[in-house]
Design a protein around this motif. Structure first.
Motif, mmCIF file in Angstrom:
data_model
loop_
_atom_site.group_PDB
_atom_site.id
_atom_site.type_symbol
_atom_site.label_atom_id
_atom_site.label_comp_id
_atom_site.label_asym_id
_atom_site.label_seq_id
_atom_site.Cartn_x
_atom_site.Cartn_y
_atom_site.Cartn_z
ATOM 1 N N PHE C 14 49.182 -20.295 71.669
ATOM 2 C CA PHE C 14 47.942 -19.560 71.963
ATOM 3 C C PHE C 14 47.084 -20.492 72.796
ATOM 4 O O PHE C 14 46.515 -21.438 72.273
ATOM 5 C CB PHE C 14 47.204 -19.191 70.679
ATOM 6 N N GLY C 15 46.996 -20.231 74.095
ATOM 7 C CA GLY C 15 46.241 -21.148 74.949
ATOM 8 C C GLY C 15 46.844 -22.527 74.840
ATOM 9 O O GLY C 15 48.042 -22.720 75.027
ATOM 10 N N PRO C 73 56.547 -3.933 66.766
ATOM 11 C CA PRO C 73 56.867 -3.664 65.363
ATOM 12 C C PRO C 73 57.989 -2.630 65.234
ATOM 13 O O PRO C 73 58.793 -2.702 64.314
ATOM 14 C CB PRO C 73 55.554 -3.131 64.793
ATOM 15 N N ILE C 74 58.034 -1.703 66.169
ATOM 16 C CA ILE C 74 59.054 -0.653 66.081
ATOM 17 C C ILE C 74 60.441 -1.239 66.279
ATOM 18 O O ILE C 74 61.395 -0.855 65.594
ATOM 19 C CB ILE C 74 58.754 0.450 67.105
ATOM 20 N N LEU C 77 61.465 -2.830 63.037
ATOM 21 C CA LEU C 77 61.852 -1.824 62.052
ATOM 22 C C LEU C 77 63.241 -1.292 62.367
ATOM 23 O O LEU C 77 64.077 -1.122 61.477
ATOM 24 C CB LEU C 77 60.844 -0.673 62.037
ATOM 25 N N TYR C 85 52.748 -6.705 54.441
ATOM 26 C CA TYR C 85 51.626 -7.612 54.632
ATOM 27 C C TYR C 85 50.784 -7.648 53.372
ATOM 28 O O TYR C 85 50.898 -6.793 52.502
ATOM 29 C CB TYR C 85 50.784 -7.167 55.820
ATOM 30 N N ASP C 87 47.793 -6.896 53.023
ATOM 31 C CA ASP C 87 46.972 -5.693 52.833
ATOM 32 C C ASP C 87 47.842 -4.447 52.624
ATOM 33 O O ASP C 87 47.333 -3.340 52.543
ATOM 34 C CB ASP C 87 46.030 -5.499 54.017
ATOM 35 N N ALA C 89 49.290 -2.294 54.118
ATOM 36 C CA ALA C 89 49.408 -1.277 55.153
ATOM 37 C C ALA C 89 49.759 0.088 54.590
ATOM 38 O O ALA C 89 50.681 0.759 55.048
ATOM 39 C CB ALA C 89 50.439 -1.698 56.205
ATOM 40 N N LEU C 90 49.016 0.505 53.582
ATOM 41 C CA LEU C 90 49.184 1.859 53.064
ATOM 42 C C LEU C 90 47.976 2.693 53.480
ATOM 43 O O LEU C 90 46.871 2.176 53.562
ATOM 44 C CB LEU C 90 49.270 1.836 51.538
ATOM 45 N N GLY C 103 55.010 7.759 59.582
ATOM 46 C CA GLY C 103 55.556 7.452 60.899
ATOM 47 C C GLY C 103 56.981 7.937 61.073
ATOM 48 O O GLY C 103 57.506 7.941 62.178
#
Lengths: 356, 360, 251
Positions: C14-15, C73-74, C77, C85, C87, C89-90, C103
């Motif tokens: 990153f940079g 991400p696809i 998968l 993750y 969180d 992701a629900l 999805g």
């Protein structure tokens, strides 16, 4: 990860250009319109524009505080109308009761200004205590204030008010006919009304009035604890709560201030027009105030914004309208230009997130 | 209001179990509508009859359509401020087009059909731009759609130069104000056209055409939201946009679709407006925006997205429509309507906070 | 040994900052690999490279010995890499079935023409996968909002499993849970392992690691500083690796 990529933005000029693009845009616009519009570049025109923007400036200042705190106040346009109409009704009642004109004006204005705290207080309580999103709470107040205003005036502007109102509201500090005479605070009574346009009229009363209000607000926002807390709440609600700020209380204060400024705008509106005006749907005062604040560089997600920048935003919109009109462009292009400008403002904000 | 306490304990004691609260939360809107209707039926003479119901639905079609448009956007967590002026824009464009096509020699039915259809296609443009700004440039929906409001306002005024758009063929008015059948005294029944009767003879008009058209459209979109993959995806986007991205949902394309759909419905409302009032103007839908958003919120949707159904939004819209007609028929100035809508709006959101439904 | 998933000399910058510097890790079928390291060590970035959120600047990712291109991400998968993750992701406003099929909704034909969501069959499938993992959720019709933290974690895991994950990546799976629920999730991880899934766990909890992991890899400042078989190491040694008091690059 958020390193500045250097280049143009790193230079002082680049930064200040991106940071104050609205001000630069305003200057650019003034230059362009000076060339395209015949009477654009004149003190009279500039005075007029600023004078006519007193109400939008007040509303934009109100919206600045709310938006910095991460909220939005959709009710200010209609609160202004409600205050204007209420003041006019009160004045009518006081006049009928035989009160001297001076007292009528002072009393009515004072009462409605105190009253103008109420809608904001209610907004603030609904938002903090009942956790209603600001958009909805103030939209509800939008409907309520509009309905009350229409009820009070029965759908017609309230006339029959003292003539002193528009004389004061539209007065100037200095009247002069070059080479002949000069007078302060009013035109000499012997000078015929019909020839008033020949006079030089300088510095409208509204100018120091609005400058003083903006200065106080800018000071409060930048230098006082009140302003610091406003930024803190908009920057991170959690952090503000954890650092011991009484967030609910402060948010109520902000909406009350917003509504109070709308109240001042309502009273000023009476002084300017001489009648009590309700707000029409198509006026969209609140939306243009939001637009001015965003063009001035604030962000709808809160934490950013300055009073003077919002004022610049108002002037950008105002001169855009005025300049287009003077240059003979159809006024409807103004609406389109506002839309485009807003999107530019947000995109600039997105592209350079580290500004300010 | 029994929502004074923010603490959990007293509220529980006051209202019993969470299930009871969820029960009330899911149903008070319907109960409110019924009570309100009953109130006006008893209080206001002439309210409780078929004709009032028809009038109520007839003048409500713009609000119904815009409310559905707004619902889709609000479910994604956005807002569309432009629908009112898109409506006005479409009312003008459709009239200009139909008049143009008529002048070009097309027969009236064809001109109406073609002009209306082209308007609906043009009506997608503001929404596509909104969607592009929101989804691809990251402009907040409030700003993007307010900008579009300005652009539509400006373009509309330029098209008509400050006057009304007019000149529709008579057929448009016949459709816009037409009914499916008419009953005249003496057992005369006439379909679609008004029977010729003596002056002063009452003709009973039954089921306005545009109400049926609106009902079909609303039904279709209710289906789309509830049963289609598109609908499921926009609930997911409103519920948790990150999760939607990671689940492989094409979030940007869906948002583009939602704003286009919103603008399409607003255009349809505009074409209907043109047929109803045989005129078009820039601010035809300006004052409906509040009603449309209020209908969605009263119907229990959340500003933050993820919840709301077409059915309950329609209940919200009906609450406003009944209020408006009821007040008008009882001779109260409609100013009161704004106050009441504002109050109900806030009340509804407070209810939603304290008595959330357990299901979506 | 045959890795299901492998990274070779993968790099992400990153940079001016190299967040992941030539890291090579691999995980076998039916194996749990723990990924450890202090905050900012580059664990999350590595995971995001594998799950397609970021694209690597250098190096390659292999599935079953063959190089795969993972650019979104696809793609991940599709390759059988599922990531859970922190969180989760629900979509909290939707029910269990809808989330498992998010999805990738199942459709059916209604009235012969219209394609509509097939909620009943999605609910049925959801029930099956929950049963397979021995997870109990009161009602499949309830929205995620009404579930506990452990139940949500279970739903997220079920979702990955349903889609035939070959590799499951879990970011701090027990971080937000109570003790009893932590145990349940760890049991779930063992169940998955027994079913032959390759699992990568990021964790701060040394206990979790020694409870379920077979191997562990430690990162510091973007570099992999060590790799150990769990039964041959001790918490002390691992902590030493994490904070940097051991020799760098032993492996």
């Amino acid at each position: 990860m958020s390193d500045d990529s250097g280049g143009f933005l790193a230079t002082g000029l680049g930064r200040s250009l991106a940071n104050n693009w609205a001000a630069f845009f305003l200057l650019l616009m003034l230059v362009v319109f000076s060339m395209t519009g015949q009477n654009f570049l004149s003190i009279v025109n500039f005075q007029n524009v600023v004078h006519l923007q007193t109400v939008p400036l007040l509303l934009a200042a109100a919206e600045t505080f709310v938006i910095i705190s991460g909220g939005i106040d959709l009710s200010i346009g209609f609160v202004m109308g409600l205050v204007s109409v209420s003041a006019a009704r009160l004045m009518q009642a006081f006049l009928a009761s035989g009160l001297p004109v001076g007292w009528v004006i002072v009393l009515a204005s004072g009462i409605v200004l105190v009253g103008s705290l109420i809608p904001g207080l209610i907004n603030g309580i609904i938002i903090t205590r009942f956790k209603v999103p600001p958009f909805i709470a103030t939209m509800g107040m939008w409907g309520i204030a509009n309905g009350l205003a229409l009820k009070l005036c029965q759908g017609f502007p309230v006339a029959g008010l003292p003539d002193a109102l528009p004389e004061m509201g539209n007065g100037y500090f200095l009247y002069a006919l070059p080479g002949q005479f000069m007078s302060l605070f009013g035109k000499p009574s012997w000078f015929p009304d019909a020839r008033v346009r020949e006079l030089w009229r300088l510095i409208p009363f509204s100018l120091p009035f609005i400058l003083a209000i903006l200065a106080v607000l800018a000071f409060a926002l930048k230098r006082k604890r009140f302003g610091r807390h406003t930024y803190a709440i908009g920057g991170s609600m959690d952090a503000a709560v954890r650092s011991g700020i009484d967030v609910d209380r402060h948010v109520i204060k902000i909406y009350t201030l917003s509504s109070f400024l709308a109240g001042i705008a309502g009273v000023f509106n009476i002084f300017q027009t001489g009648i009590g005006n309700y707000t029409t749907f198509s006026a969209m005062y609140e939306l243009f105030a939001v637009a001015a604040v965003i063009i001035g560089g604030a962000s709808l997600s809160g934490g950013k914004g300055r009073v003077w920048s919002s004022a610049v935003g108002v002037l950008v919109l105002a001169f855009l309208e005025n300049g287009l009109a003077i240059s003979g462009v159809q006024p409807f292009y103004r609406y389109i230009a506002v839309g485009v400008l807003l999107v530019i403002a947000v995109v600039i904000d997105k592209l350079f997130p580290n500004l300010r | 209001m029994n929502t004074q306490d923010t603490g959990t304990l007293p509220r529980k004691a006051l209202l019993g179990s969470g299930a009871l609260r969820a029960f009330i939360g899911g149903r008070w809107v319907i109960a409110f509508l019924l009570l309100e209707t009953a109130y006006f039926c008893f209080r206001t003479e002439g309210f409780a009859n078929l004709n009032s119901a028809q009038i109520l639905l007839f003048y409500g079609v713009q609000v119904f359509l815009l409310a559905v448009a707004e619902l889709f956007v609000i479910v994604t967590g956005g807002i569309d401020l432009s629908v009112g002026y898109v409506l006005g824009f479409a009312s003008i464009v459709s009239i200009k087009l139909i008049v143009f096509l008529g002048n070009a020699g097309l027969p009236a039915p064809l001109a109406l059909l073609l002009g209306g259809a082209i308007t609906l296609v043009i009506g997608l443009v503001p929404g596509l731009i909104n969607g592009w700004l929101v989804a691809y440039l990251g402009v907040p929906p409030f700003i993007a759609t307010f900008s579009m409001l300005g652009v539509c306002h400006g373009v509309s005024e330029l098209l008509i130069n400050g006057i009304y758009a007019m000149g529709l063929p008579q057929l448009a008015a016949d459709i816009g104000n037409g009914h499916f059948f008419y009953l005249a005294p003496g057992g005369i029944v006439s379909f679609f056209t008004r029977p010729e009767v003596e002056r002063g003879v009452q003709v009973l008009e039954v089921i306005p055409i545009i109400v049926v058209v609106t009902a079909i459209v609303v039904g279709v979109f209710a289906f789309v939201l509830r049963r289609s993959r598109f609908g499921r995806h926009i609930y997911a986007i409103g519920g948790n946009s990150d999760a939607a991205v990671r689940a492989g949902i094409p979030v940007k394309r869906r948002l583009l679709g939602v704003y286009a759909l919103s603008s399409f419905l607003a255009s349809l409302a505009g074409v209907v407006y043109a047929f109803m009032y045989v005129s078009g103007k820039a601010d035809a839908g300006a004052s409906i925006l509040l009603d449309a958003i209020a209908a969605v919120m009263i119907g229990g949707a959340s500003m933050f997205g993820g919840t709301g159904t077409v059915g309950r939004t329609m209940v919200g819209a009906l609450i406003i429509a009944v209020l408006e007609l009821g007040l008008r028929m009882s001779g109260t100035p409609t100013f009161n309507k704004y106050i009441l809508v504002g109050a109900i709006l806030i009340f509804a959101v407070v209810m939603e906070r304290y008595m959330p439904e357990s299901r979506k | 040994m045959e890795y299901v998933l492998e990274t070779r000399d993968i790099v992400k910058r990153f940079g001016g900052l190299t967040a992941v510097d030539r890291v090579s890790i691999g995980v076998e079928a039916g194996e749990v690999l723990a990924l450890l390291g202090d905050n900012g060590a580059g664990k999350s970035t590595l995971i995001k490279l594998i799950s397609g959120v970021y694209r690597p600047d250098e190096g390659e990712i292999l599935m079953g010995g063959k190089t795969v291109r993972i650019e979104s991400p696809i793609d991940a998968l599709a390759a059988g890499i599922e990531t859970i993750y922190q969180d989760l992701a629900l979509a909290e406003n939707l029910d269990v079935g809808a989330n498992i099929f998010l999805g990738r909704e199942r459709m059916k034909r209604s009235l012969g023409v219209l394609k509509v969501l097939d909620d009943p069959s999605m609910a049925l499938e959801a029930q099956k996968v929950l049963d397979r993992l021995d997870i109990h959720i009161p009602s499949l019709k309830s929205t995620i909002k009404t579930l506990s933290g452990g139940q949500r974690q279970a739903v997220a895991i079920s979702r990955s499993i349903y889609w035939d994950a070959k590799v499951l990546i879990m970011d701090e799976p027990t971080a937000a849970l109570g003790i009893a629920e932590q145990r349940k999730v760890l049991n779930l991880v063992r169940t998955l392992k027994d079913q032959g899934i390759a699992i990568i766990i990021i964790s701060h909890q040394m206990y979790d690691v020694f409870e379920v992991a077979d191997r562990l890899a430690v990162m510091r400042r973007g570099v992999k500083v060590g790799e150990r078989v769990v039964k041959d190491t001790s918490p002390d040694e691992v902590v030493g690796l994490i904070v940097g008091s051991e020799t760098v690059g032993k492996h």
